[in-house]
Scaffold this motif. Structure first.
Motif, PDB file in Angstrom:
ATOM      1  N   PRO A   1      54.912  34.121  29.633  1.00 52.97           N
ATOM      2  CA  PRO A   1      54.465  33.739  30.973  1.00 52.97           C
ATOM      3  C   PRO A   1      53.963  32.299  30.988  1.00 52.97           C
TER       4      PRO A   1
ATOM      5  N   THR B   1      52.285  28.660  32.266  1.00 52.28           N
ATOM      6  CA  THR B   1      51.117  28.300  33.099  1.00 52.28           C
ATOM      7  C   THR B   1      51.626  27.778  34.433  1.00 52.28           C
TER       8      THR B   1
ATOM      9  N   ALA C   1      52.992  31.885  39.397  1.00 58.57           N
ATOM     10  CA  ALA C   1      52.408  33.128  39.878  1.00 58.57           C
ATOM     11  C   ALA C   1      53.507  34.034  40.411  1.00 58.57           C
ATOM     12  N   VAL C   2      53.298  35.340  40.297  1.00 56.67           N
ATOM     13  CA  VAL C   2      54.290  36.311  40.749  1.00 56.67           C
ATOM     14  C   VAL C   2      53.657  37.234  41.778  1.00 56.67           C
TER      15      VAL C   2
ATOM     16  N   SER D   1      50.222  46.542  41.935  1.00 60.91           N
ATOM     17  CA  SER D   1      49.938  45.256  41.306  1.00 60.91           C
ATOM     18  C   SER D   1      48.511  44.799  41.567  1.00 60.91           C
ATOM     19  N   LEU D   2      47.806  45.515  42.453  1.00 60.66           N
ATOM     20  CA  LEU D   2      46.384  45.227  42.645  1.00 60.66           C
ATOM     21  C   LEU D   2      45.581  46.219  41.825  1.00 60.66           C
ATOM     22  N   PHE D   3      44.465  45.769  41.265  1.00 65.73           N
ATOM     23  CA  PHE D   3      43.641  46.647  40.452  1.00 65.73           C
ATOM     24  C   PHE D   3      42.824  47.535  41.369  1.00 65.73           C
TER      25      PHE D   3
ATOM     26  N   LEU E   1      40.022  37.544  39.568  1.00 63.20           N
ATOM     27  CA  LEU E   1      40.210  37.870  38.144  1.00 63.20           C
ATOM     28  C   LEU E   1      41.009  36.832  37.353  1.00 63.20           C
ATOM     29  N   PRO E   2      42.187  36.393  37.844  1.00 67.40           N
ATOM     30  CA  PRO E   2      42.928  35.404  37.056  1.00 67.40           C
ATOM     31  C   PRO E   2      42.147  34.107  36.863  1.00 67.40           C
TER      32      PRO E   2
ATOM     33  N   ARG F   1      38.908  33.896  36.679  1.00 67.29           N
ATOM     34  CA  ARG F   1      37.874  34.169  35.694  1.00 67.29           C
ATOM     35  C   ARG F   1      38.458  34.132  34.288  1.00 67.29           C
ATOM     36  N   ALA F   2      39.666  34.726  34.160  1.00 61.48           N
ATOM     37  CA  ALA F   2      40.312  34.728  32.849  1.00 61.48           C
ATOM     38  C   ALA F   2      40.653  33.313  32.421  1.00 61.48           C
TER      39      ALA F   2
ATOM     40  N   ALA G   1      47.459  40.335  47.580  1.00 57.77           N
ATOM     41  CA  ALA G   1      48.264  39.894  46.440  1.00 57.77           C
ATOM     42  C   ALA G   1      48.718  38.447  46.638  1.00 57.77           C
TER      43      ALA G   1
ATOM     44  N   ARG H   1      45.846  36.172  45.993  1.00 57.08           N
ATOM     45  CA  ARG H   1      45.622  36.013  44.559  1.00 57.08           C
ATOM     46  C   ARG H   1      46.545  34.926  44.001  1.00 57.08           C
ATOM     47  N   ALA H   2      47.805  34.951  44.468  1.00 59.40           N
ATOM     48  CA  ALA H   2      48.751  33.945  43.996  1.00 59.40           C
ATOM     49  C   ALA H   2      48.343  32.553  44.466  1.00 59.40           C
TER      50      ALA H   2
ATOM     51  N   TYR I   1      45.344  31.060  42.618  1.00 54.25           N
ATOM     52  CA  TYR I   1      45.704  30.706  41.248  1.00 54.25           C
ATOM     53  C   TYR I   1      46.232  29.271  41.185  1.00 54.25           C
TER      54      TYR I   1
ATOM     55  N   ILE J   1      53.326  47.771  36.055  1.00 53.33           N
ATOM     56  CA  ILE J   1      53.251  46.607  36.935  1.00 53.33           C
ATOM     57  C   ILE J   1      51.902  45.914  36.819  1.00 53.33           C
ATOM     58  N   LEU J   2      50.845  46.716  36.647  1.00 50.10           N
ATOM     59  CA  LEU J   2      49.540  46.097  36.429  1.00 50.10           C
ATOM     60  C   LEU J   2      49.556  45.296  35.136  1.00 50.10           C
TER      61      LEU J   2
ATOM     62  N   THR K   1      51.351  42.175  35.807  1.00 49.54           N
ATOM     63  CA  THR K   1      50.497  41.298  36.590  1.00 49.54           C
ATOM     64  C   THR K   1      49.534  40.544  35.678  1.00 49.54           C
TER      65      THR K   1
ATOM     66  N   TYR L   1      49.538  36.454  35.122  1.00 48.52           N
ATOM     67  CA  TYR L   1      48.364  35.666  35.488  1.00 48.52           C
ATOM     68  C   TYR L   1      47.530  35.314  34.264  1.00 48.52           C
ATOM     69  N   ARG L   2      48.104  35.514  33.128  1.00 44.88           N
ATOM     70  CA  ARG L   2      47.486  35.131  31.857  1.00 44.88           C
ATOM     71  C   ARG L   2      46.090  35.704  31.690  1.00 44.88           C
ATOM     72  N   VAL L   3      45.935  36.977  32.073  1.00 45.17           N
ATOM     73  CA  VAL L   3      44.688  37.679  31.807  1.00 45.17           C
ATOM     74  C   VAL L   3      44.875  38.351  30.457  1.00 45.17           C
TER      75      VAL L   3
ATOM     76  N   ALA M   1      39.286  39.976  28.477  1.00 43.91           N
ATOM     77  CA  ALA M   1      39.363  40.193  29.923  1.00 43.91           C
ATOM     78  C   ALA M   1      40.367  41.294  30.221  1.00 43.91           C
TER      79      ALA M   1
END
Lengths: 256, 258, 258
Positions: B72, B74, B77-78, B86-88, B99-100, B102-103, B144, B147-148, B151, C148-149, C152, C156-158, C162
Motif C-alpha cells: 500500500p 503512501t 486512499a481507497v 469498511s467502517l469500524f 484513525l488513519p 492517528r496511525a 468513508a 475518511r479518505a 487522509y 475488507i476491514l 482498509t 490506510y497504513r494502520v 494501532a
C-alpha cells in the motif's frame, strides 16, 4: 494444504512429547514432579492392563452420561415450556438469572451431608449441566422468526403443532450447542465429585495415586481424563455439525 | 502520475487457473478524474487492488509517481463498495475518520481540524458521535469518503462506491464526489459498472473488455466541467457518449464469447 | 407506572415465593441437616460479617482475580499469536485441543506437586483452567477478522499496535468476551476446589471445615455466600460486557428489527 496442516499438527504433537521427554531428563524440571513422557506412556499402558482402571473409566463415564442425560432432558423440556409461555418466561427470568451463576461446587458440602458420594456427584453434574442446556434452549425459543410465528397463528396451528414444527426446529441448533457446553462442564463436575467427595471413578484413582505418591500413574490418569474429554468434544461437535448442516444459518453461541 | 504497465493477474487455486486480467496498460494524469467501466466479472476490483498494493500482480506493474507499487503506497486512499464492512463498527463516525491520521502519528490538534473539515465537506456536520451502524447507507459511505479526504491523498481509488445505495442518494453522492475532486485536485480513479455514472463523473472513461481483460477503448468525455444531474444528463452529447460506451461494452462481451 | 409495577412484579414474584416457601417449610424443621432458614440467616450474619470477611473471603477473591487476570492476559496474547499465523495454528491446534479437554480439577494434584499448597498453587490452578476458553475463543475471533476491514487498515497504513488495538482485538472482542464468561464460572469452581484440597484459609476451606465439624447452619450460610458471590461476579461481568460490547449489541438490536 490439508496434508500440510495434518503434518504440522503431527509435528507439533511430536515436538510437545519430545519436550516433555527431554526436559526432565536433562534436569530442566525435576523428574520427580514431571516424569518424562515415555514413563507416563508406560504407566498408561500398565494401567490399561488392569481391570481396576477400566472399572474406574466406566464409573466416570456412567456418572457423566447419566447426569448429562438427565440435565439435557430436563433442560430441553423446561426450556421449551418456559420459553413458549410468555407469562412463565417473564416470571422465571430473574430466578434463572440468579440461580444460574451459583457455582455448582458450592453445593459440595451440602450434598455430602445429604447424600452418598455417588448420588452427590450425580446431583453436582446435573446441576451444572442443566443451566447450560436451559439457557441455550430459552434463547433458541426466543429466536423464532416473528413472521413465521404470525403465519402459524394465522393458520390456526394448535399449540402442539406450533412446538413441533416451529419452535423446536428453531431451538434445535441452540439446544445442540447447549449440549456441547453441558458435556464438558458435566465431565468437570463428574471428576470433581470423584476427586473430592470420593465417588468411584478416575478422579478417585487420581486421589489414590496422589496419596501413594505414584507420580507417573497420576499423570497417566490425568491424560486419560483428557482423552475422555477430547472424545466428548469431538462427538458433541460432530453432532452439532450434523444438526447445523440442516440449517441455513450457522449459529454462534449466544451472548447474553 | 498513475501508470499501469502490462499488468496481468492470474488466480491460481484448487487446481484451476483463472486469468482475471490479461494485459492492461493505461495512465492517468495528475489531477485527472478517470472512470473505469467494464462488463461484470471483468476484474475491475482486481485491477483496483493491484493499484492499491493490496494484491500483487502476476506480471507487469502499477506505478505511482514513477515508483512501482509493491505494498500500500503512501498518499493513496481507497473507498470500498461495502461501506458497511469498511467502517469500524466499534468506532464512532469521527473516530473512524481519525484513525488513519492517528496511525500516521499526526498531533491531536491537526487531527481534529482535519476530521472536522472532512466531515463538513461531505455534509455530515452533526453526526460525529454516531456509530456507523446507526447511520443510513448513504451517510455511512459519506463517512468513508470523509475518511479518505481527511487522509489527504494524492490518489483516490473508488471501487463501485455507490453500487449499494438508492438512486436518490446516489445522485447526491455523485455530485459530492465531483465537488470534492474539483476542490482537492486529487487524481481520481473511479471503478463502476454503471455507464451513465462513468460519463456523468469522469473526464475520461476507460472501457475494459470481458475477462481475460484488456483496455477496449479510452474515451475522453468532452462535457462541460460544471455538471448538473438535469442538464448534463439531458445534453445530447451525454446520450451520444453513453451510446458509444454501451456499444463498446456489448462488443467486448461478444468478443469474449467467440 | 403500571408497566414498571408489572415489571417489578414479574421480577420479584417467583423469587419471593421461593424464599417464603423455604422459610415456612423449614420453620419447624427438626432435621439436623436441614435447619430453619431463620437460623441459617442468623448464622450468616454471625459468621461472615466479622473477621472472616478479611481472613477468608478476601484472600479467596484476591486469588481468583489474580488468576483470572493472568489467564485473560495469557489467553488473549497467545490466542492472538495463534490466530494470526496459519502455520503456528496448524502446529499447536492438536496440543491445545488435548490440553483444554483435560478437566481442570484433576490438575490440582499435579500443580500441588510443583507449587506446593500455598497461594501460588491456587492461582496457578485458576489460570490453568481459565486460560483455555479465553485462548480458543480468541483464536476463533482473530481468524474471523473481516477481510475488507483488514484491507482498509492496510491501505490506510494502520499497522502494528494501532492495528492490533483497533482492528484485531476489537473485532475479536465478542468472542473473547464469550470465552471470558465461560472462564469466570470455571474460575469460581477452581477457587473453591483448590481451597477444599489444601488450605488454611479461604471460602472453600472454611465451608468444608464447617461441614466436617457438623456446624450445619454455618455450612449452609457458606453455601449461600458462595452462591451470592457467583451472582455478584456475573453481574459485574455483565456491566463490563455492556460497556465493551456496546457496538456489538447495538448492531444485533438493529438486525433483529423487521
Amino acid at each position: 494444504m490439508r496434508y500440510e496442516r495434518a503434518l504440522l499438527g503431527l509435528v507439533g504433537l511430536a515436538g510437545f512429547g519430545a519436550v516433555l521427554e527431554v526436559a526432565p531428563r536433562i534436569g530442566l524440571v525435576p523428574a520427580r514432579y514431571a516424569p518424562p513422557s515415555s514413563r507416563i506412556v508406560a504407566a498408561l499402558a500398565d494401567e490399561a492392563g488392569q481391570a481396576r482402571f477400566w472399572t474406574a473409566v466406566l464409573e466416570t463415564l456412567r456418572s457423566w452420561a447419566t447426569g448429562l442425560a438427565i440435565a439435557v432432558a430436563a433442560g430441553v423440556a423446561l426450556g421449551v415450556l418456559i420459553g413458549s409461555v410468555p407469562v412463565l418466561r417473564e416470571a422465571t427470568a430473574s430466578t434463572i438469572e440468579f440461580l444460574r451463576p451459583i457455582p455448582s461446587v458450592a453445593l459440595i458440602p451440602l450434598v455430602v451431608v445429604l447424600y452418598n458420594p455417588v448420588r452427590s456427584t450425580l446431583v453436582l453434574v446435573v446441576y451444572a449441566a442443566f443451566w447450560q442446556v436451559l439457557v441455550q434452549v430459552l434463547h433458541g425459543v426466543a429466536d423464532v422468526d416473528p413472521v413465521a410465528r404470525d403465519t402459524a397463528h394465522a393458520y390456526r396451528f394448535g399449540r402442539w403443532t406450533r412446538v413441533r414444527y416451529l419452535v423446536w426446529p428453531t431451538a434445535l441448533p441452540y439446544a445442540v450447542t447447549g449440549v456441547r457446553l453441558a458435556a464438558s462442564v458435566a465431565l468437570i463436575l463428574a471428576v470433581t465429585g470423584e476427586l473430592i467427595i470420593g465417588a468411584p471413578g478416575l478422579g478417585q484413582e487420581i486421589a489414590v495415586a496422589q496419596a501413594s505418591d505414584s507420580v507417573p500413574q497420576m499423570y497417566a490418569l490425568v491424560v486419560t481424563t483428557g482423552l475422555i474429554g477430547l472424545a466428548a468434544n469431538l462427538v458433541t461437535r460432530a453432532g452439532e455439525r450434523l444438526v447445523l448442516a440442516w440449517h441455513p444459518a450457522v449459529r454462534r453461541e449466544v451472548l447474553t | 502520475m498513475l501508470e499501469v504497465n502490462a499488468l496481468r493477474k492470474v488466480y491460481d487455486g484448487h487446481g484451476r487457473r483463472v486469468e482475471a486480467i490479461a494485459d492492461l496498460t493505461f495512465s492517468v494524469g495528475e489531477g485527472e478524474f478517470a472512470c473505469v467501466v467494464g462488463p461484470s466479472g471483468c476484474g475491475k476490483t482486481t485491477l483496483l487492488k493491484c493499484i492499491a498494493g493490496l494484491l500483487a500482480p502476476t506480471s507487469g506493474e502499477a506505478r505511482i509517481d514513477g515508483t512501482p507499487v509493491t505494498g500500500p503506497p503512501t498518499g493513496l486512499a481507497v473507498v470500498f463498495q461495502e461501506y458497511g464492512r469498511s467502517l469500524f463498527p466499534w468506532l464512532r463516525a469521527r473516530d473512524n475518520v481519525e484513525l488513519p491520521l492517528r496511525a500516521a502519528g499526526l498531533p491531536r490538534r491537526t487531527r481534529h481540524g482535519l476530521v472536522e473539515e472532512a466531515l463538513r465537506a461531505v455534509g455530515l456536520g452533526d453526526v460525529h458521535g454516531a456509530y456507523p451502524w446507526q447511520l443510513s447507507g448513504g451517510m455511512q459511505q459519506r463517512v468513508a469518503i470523509a475518511r479518505a479526504i481527511a487522509y489527504g491523498p494524492r490518489v483516490l481509488l473508488m471501487d463501485e462506491p455507490f453500487a449499494a445505495v438508492d438512486a436518490q442518494t446516489r445522485a447526491d453522492l455523485e455530485d459530492l464526489i465531483r465537488s470534492v475532486w474539483q476542490r482537492l485536485g486529487v487524481t481520481l480513479l473511479f471503478v463502476t459498472h454503471d455507464i451513465d455514472e462513468s460519463v456523468y463523473l469522469g473526464q475520461r472513461v476507460i472501457v475494459l473488455s470481458a475477462a481475460p481483460t484488456r483496455v477496449a477503448e479510452d474515451i475522453a468525455i468532452d462535457l462541460p466541467a460544471a455538471r448538473d444531474q438535469l442538464t448534463t444528463r439531458g445534453d445530447p452529447r451525454f446520450a451520444e457518449l453513453r451510446g458509444q460506451i454501451y456499444a463498446q461494452i456489448q462488443k467486448a462481451k461478444h468478443g469474449s464469447t467467440r | 407506572m403500571t408497566s414498571a409495577l408489572r415489571r417489578a412484579a414479574a421480577l420479584l414474584t417467583v423469587p419471593v415465593l421461593l424464599v417464603a416457601l423455604w422459610w415456612y417449610s423449614s420453620a419447624n424443621s427438626t432435621d439436623f441437616y436441614r435447619p430453619p432458614l431463620s437460623r441459617i440467616l442468623v448464622a450468616f450474619r454471625e459468621t461472615w460479617f466479622g473477621a472472616r470477611l478479611a481472613d477468608d473471603v478476601l484472600p479467596s477473591l484476591t486469588r481468583l482475580l489474580l488468576g483470572y487476570a493472568a489467564a485473560l492476559l495469557l489467553g488473549v496474547a497467545v490466542g492472538v499469536a495463534v490466530g494470526t499465523s496459519y502455520r503456528l495454528r496448524a502446529l499447536v491446534e492438536p496440543i491445545l485441543e488435548f490440553l483444554r479437554a483435560i478437566p481442570p480439577p484433576v490438575l490440582v494434584p499435579i500443580i500441588m506437586l510443583v507449587a506446593g499448597i500455598g497461594d501460588l498453587m491456587k492461582v496457578i490452578v485458576i489460570v490453568s483452567g481459565c486460560v483455555w476458553p479465553i485462548l480458543l475463543n480468541t483464536v476463533e475471533g482473530v481468524r474471523n477478522v473481516d477481510e475488507i476491514l483488514a484491507d482498509t487498515c492496510r491501505s490506510y497504513r494502520v499497522r502494528g499496535m494501532a492495528r492490533l488495538r483497533h482492528l484485531v482485538l476489537r473485532s475479536a472482542s465478542p468472542q473473547i468476551v464469550t470465552g471470558a464468561r465461560q472462564a469466570l464460572s470455571i474460575g469460581i469452581i477452581l477457587m473453591v476446589i483448590s481451597e477444599m484440597f489444601a488450605a488454611s484459609s479461604g471460602l472453600g476451606f472454611t465451608v468444608v471445615q464447617f461441614q466436617r465439624g457438623f456446624a450445619i447452619p454455618q455450612m449452609w450460610s457458606g453455601v449461600l455466600l458462595l452462591g451470592l458471590l457467583g451472582v455478584l461476579l456475573s453481574l459485574l461481568f455483565r456491566l463490563a460486557e455492556r460497556r465493551i460490547l456496546r457496538w456489538y449489541h447495538g448492531i444485533r438490536a438493529i438486525e433483529r428489527e423487521p
